[in-house]
Design a protein around this motif. Structure first.
Motif, PDB file in Angstrom:
ATOM      1  N   ASN A 187       0.855  -1.184   0.000  1.00 53.72           N
ATOM      2  CA  ASN A 187       0.000   0.000   0.000  1.00 53.72           C
ATOM      3  C   ASN A 187       0.893   1.237   0.000  1.00 53.72           C
ATOM      4  O   ASN A 187       1.195   1.788   1.062  1.00 53.72           O
ATOM      5  CB  ASN A 187      -0.933   0.003   1.214  1.00 53.72           C
ATOM      6  N   PRO A 188       1.323   1.697  -1.173  1.00 56.49           N
ATOM      7  CA  PRO A 188       2.305   2.787  -1.256  1.00 56.49           C
ATOM      8  C   PRO A 188       1.852   4.104  -0.613  1.00 56.49           C
ATOM      9  O   PRO A 188       2.680   4.886  -0.160  1.00 56.49           O
ATOM     10  CB  PRO A 188       2.522   2.968  -2.757  1.00 56.49           C
ATOM     11  N   ARG A 189       0.536   4.336  -0.565  1.00 56.33           N
ATOM     12  CA  ARG A 189       0.078   5.588   0.042  1.00 56.33           C
ATOM     13  C   ARG A 189       0.244   5.590   1.554  1.00 56.33           C
ATOM     14  O   ARG A 189       0.458   6.633   2.149  1.00 56.33           O
ATOM     15  CB  ARG A 189      -1.376   5.853  -0.321  1.00 56.33           C
ATOM     16  N   LEU A 190       0.153   4.420   2.174  1.00 55.68           N
ATOM     17  CA  LEU A 190       0.244   4.342   3.628  1.00 55.68           C
ATOM     18  C   LEU A 190       1.613   3.888   4.132  1.00 55.68           C
ATOM     19  O   LEU A 190       2.009   4.252   5.245  1.00 55.68           O
ATOM     20  CB  LEU A 190      -0.823   3.380   4.178  1.00 55.68           C
ATOM     21  N   ILE A 191       2.318   3.086   3.342  1.00 51.11           N
ATOM     22  CA  ILE A 191       3.586   2.516   3.792  1.00 51.11           C
ATOM     23  C   ILE A 191       4.707   3.029   2.896  1.00 51.11           C
ATOM     24  O   ILE A 191       4.788   2.666   1.725  1.00 51.11           O
ATOM     25  CB  ILE A 191       3.540   0.978   3.760  1.00 51.11           C
ATOM     26  N   SER A 192       5.569   3.857   3.463  1.00 53.45           N
ATOM     27  CA  SER A 192       6.729   4.336   2.718  1.00 53.45           C
ATOM     28  C   SER A 192       7.845   3.289   2.815  1.00 53.45           C
ATOM     29  O   SER A 192       7.733   2.297   3.543  1.00 53.45           O
ATOM     30  CB  SER A 192       7.215   5.662   3.297  1.00 53.45           C
ATOM     31  N   PHE A 193       8.936   3.548   2.109  1.00 52.99           N
ATOM     32  CA  PHE A 193      10.082   2.647   2.190  1.00 52.99           C
ATOM     33  C   PHE A 193      10.624   2.602   3.609  1.00 52.99           C
ATOM     34  O   PHE A 193      10.974   1.542   4.119  1.00 52.99           O
ATOM     35  CB  PHE A 193      11.175   3.098   1.205  1.00 52.99           C
ATOM     36  N   ARG A 194      10.663   3.731   4.262  1.00 51.28           N
ATOM     37  CA  ARG A 194      11.167   3.803   5.636  1.00 51.28           C
ATOM     38  C   ARG A 194      10.266   3.014   6.584  1.00 51.28           C
ATOM     39  O   ARG A 194      10.743   2.260   7.430  1.00 51.28           O
ATOM     40  CB  ARG A 194      11.262   5.254   6.088  1.00 51.28           C
ATOM     41  N   THR A 195       8.942   3.168   6.432  1.00 54.48           N
ATOM     42  CA  THR A 195       8.001   2.410   7.264  1.00 54.48           C
ATOM     43  C   THR A 195       8.134   0.921   6.986  1.00 54.48           C
ATOM     44  O   THR A 195       8.065   0.100   7.904  1.00 54.48           O
ATOM     45  CB  THR A 195       6.555   2.878   7.003  1.00 54.48           C
ATOM     46  N   GLY A 196       8.334   0.560   5.721  1.00 51.50           N
ATOM     47  CA  GLY A 196       8.570  -0.842   5.371  1.00 51.50           C
ATOM     48  C   GLY A 196       9.815  -1.387   6.045  1.00 51.50           C
ATOM     49  O   GLY A 196       9.852  -2.543   6.467  1.00 51.50           O
ATOM     50  N   GLY A 197      10.838  -0.542   6.168  1.00 50.11           N
ATOM     51  CA  GLY A 197      12.056  -0.938   6.883  1.00 50.11           C
ATOM     52  C   GLY A 197      11.792  -1.169   8.364  1.00 50.11           C
ATOM     53  O   GLY A 197      12.311  -2.117   8.960  1.00 50.11           O
ATOM     54  N   PHE A 198      10.978  -0.308   8.962  1.00 46.78           N
ATOM     55  CA  PHE A 198      10.617  -0.508  10.367  1.00 46.78           C
ATOM     56  C   PHE A 198       9.819  -1.785  10.556  1.00 46.78           C
ATOM     57  O   PHE A 198      10.035  -2.539  11.504  1.00 46.78           O
ATOM     58  CB  PHE A 198       9.826   0.688  10.904  1.00 46.78           C
ATOM     59  N   ILE A 199       8.882  -2.053   9.649  1.00 48.92           N
ATOM     60  CA  ILE A 199       8.088  -3.288   9.722  1.00 48.92           C
ATOM     61  C   ILE A 199       9.003  -4.499   9.587  1.00 48.92           C
ATOM     62  O   ILE A 199       8.867  -5.487  10.317  1.00 48.92           O
ATOM     63  CB  ILE A 199       6.986  -3.300   8.643  1.00 48.92           C
ATOM     64  N   THR A 200       9.963  -4.419   8.676  1.00 49.61           N
ATOM     65  CA  THR A 200      10.923  -5.509   8.491  1.00 49.61           C
ATOM     66  C   THR A 200      11.717  -5.749   9.770  1.00 49.61           C
ATOM     67  O   THR A 200      11.923  -6.899  10.182  1.00 49.61           O
ATOM     68  CB  THR A 200      11.881  -5.187   7.333  1.00 49.61           C
ATOM     69  N   GLY A 201      12.150  -4.674  10.408  1.00 45.84           N
ATOM     70  CA  GLY A 201      12.898  -4.802  11.658  1.00 45.84           C
ATOM     71  C   GLY A 201      12.065  -5.430  12.767  1.00 45.84           C
ATOM     72  O   GLY A 201      12.544  -6.288  13.515  1.00 45.84           O
ATOM     73  N   ILE A 202      10.813  -5.029  12.859  1.00 48.15           N
ATOM     74  CA  ILE A 202       9.932  -5.582  13.887  1.00 48.15           C
ATOM     75  C   ILE A 202       9.690  -7.072  13.643  1.00 48.15           C
ATOM     76  O   ILE A 202       9.763  -7.883  14.564  1.00 48.15           O
ATOM     77  CB  ILE A 202       8.607  -4.789  13.941  1.00 48.15           C
ATOM     78  N   VAL A 203       9.409  -7.420  12.393  1.00 42.39           N
ATOM     79  CA  VAL A 203       9.199  -8.836  12.063  1.00 42.39           C
ATOM     80  C   VAL A 203      10.470  -9.634  12.340  1.00 42.39           C
ATOM     81  O   VAL A 203      10.415 -10.759  12.853  1.00 42.39           O
ATOM     82  CB  VAL A 203       8.746  -8.996  10.593  1.00 42.39           C
ATOM     83  N   GLY A 204      11.623  -9.060  12.022  1.00 43.08           N
ATOM     84  CA  GLY A 204      12.891  -9.741  12.281  1.00 43.08           C
ATOM     85  C   GLY A 204      13.123 -10.003  13.757  1.00 43.08           C
ATOM     86  O   GLY A 204      13.618 -11.066  14.142  1.00 43.08           O
ATOM     87  N   VAL A 205      12.742  -9.067  14.606  1.00 42.99           N
ATOM     88  CA  VAL A 205      12.879  -9.272  16.050  1.00 42.99           C
ATOM     89  C   VAL A 205      11.850 -10.275  16.558  1.00 42.99           C
ATOM     90  O   VAL A 205      12.151 -11.137  17.395  1.00 42.99           O
ATOM     91  CB  VAL A 205      12.762  -7.926  16.803  1.00 42.99           C
TER      92      VAL A 205
END
Length: 173
Positions: free
Chosen positions: A33-51
């Motif tokens: 969802n490009p309007r709601l999730i930027s690349f930076r937010t996607g990076g944060f989501i990736t970090g959270i999922v990784g933890v």
């Protein structure tokens, strides 16, 4: 001096691997969802999922990491490779057109695509490859999960896409 060089190599390796492994999932989340999730937010989501995956538990025991995570993951990747390779080399005879890749309407003589056939082959390959976890006498299926999943999904995909079998799994033109 050697200690400082070792620290520099450690930091460079860590930065390279973290950056390389975060770019792809960040783009994936962003494209949901490009309007709601930027690349930076996607990076944060990736970090959270990784933890949340708790990688320190995977690395605490090498056998759990190798035979649990890596072999289980290969049971999911083998069928994907099986469908892709069988589709390109056997079903399409190494011939792809732009309309097949993009899904655009085009020449009616182009090879047709069956999403349902691909999914059925994928699920069949994964189930057979991971069957060894549930049935101890079939443990060898899990031990060779990538190869088993590859063979089952490739074979089932070719069978589903050949002859009159395609009528059960309609192809999209």
């Amino acid at each position: 001096m050697a200690f400082i060089a070792l620290i520099a190599i450690l930091i460079a390796t860590l930065n390279t691997n973290v950056a390389a492994n975060v770019v792809s999932p960040s783009n994936d989340f962003s494209n949901l969802n490009p309007r709601l999730i930027s690349f930076r937010t996607g990076g944060f989501i990736t970090g959270i999922v990784g933890v949340l995956m708790m990688p320190w538990k995977l690395l605490s025991d090498f056998s759990a990491y190798i035979f649990g995570w890596l072999v289980g993951y290969s049971g999911l990747l083998g069928p994907i490779a099986g469908v892709m390779i069988a589709d390109y080399f056997i079903v399409r005879h190494r011939s792809l057109t732009w309309t097949i890749c993009t899904g655009e309407a085009g020449n009616m003589n182009t090879r047709r695509v069956s999403i349902l056939g691909r999914l059925v082959s994928l699920v069949l390959g994964v189930v057979v490859a991971l069957l060894g976890l549930a049935i101890p006498s079939l443990r060898w299926l899990y031990d060779y999960a990538w190869f088993v999943g590859f063979a089952v999904s490739a074979g089932s995909y070719v069978a589903l896409m050949s002859g009159d079998m395609w009528q059960l799994f309609p192809r999209r033109r």
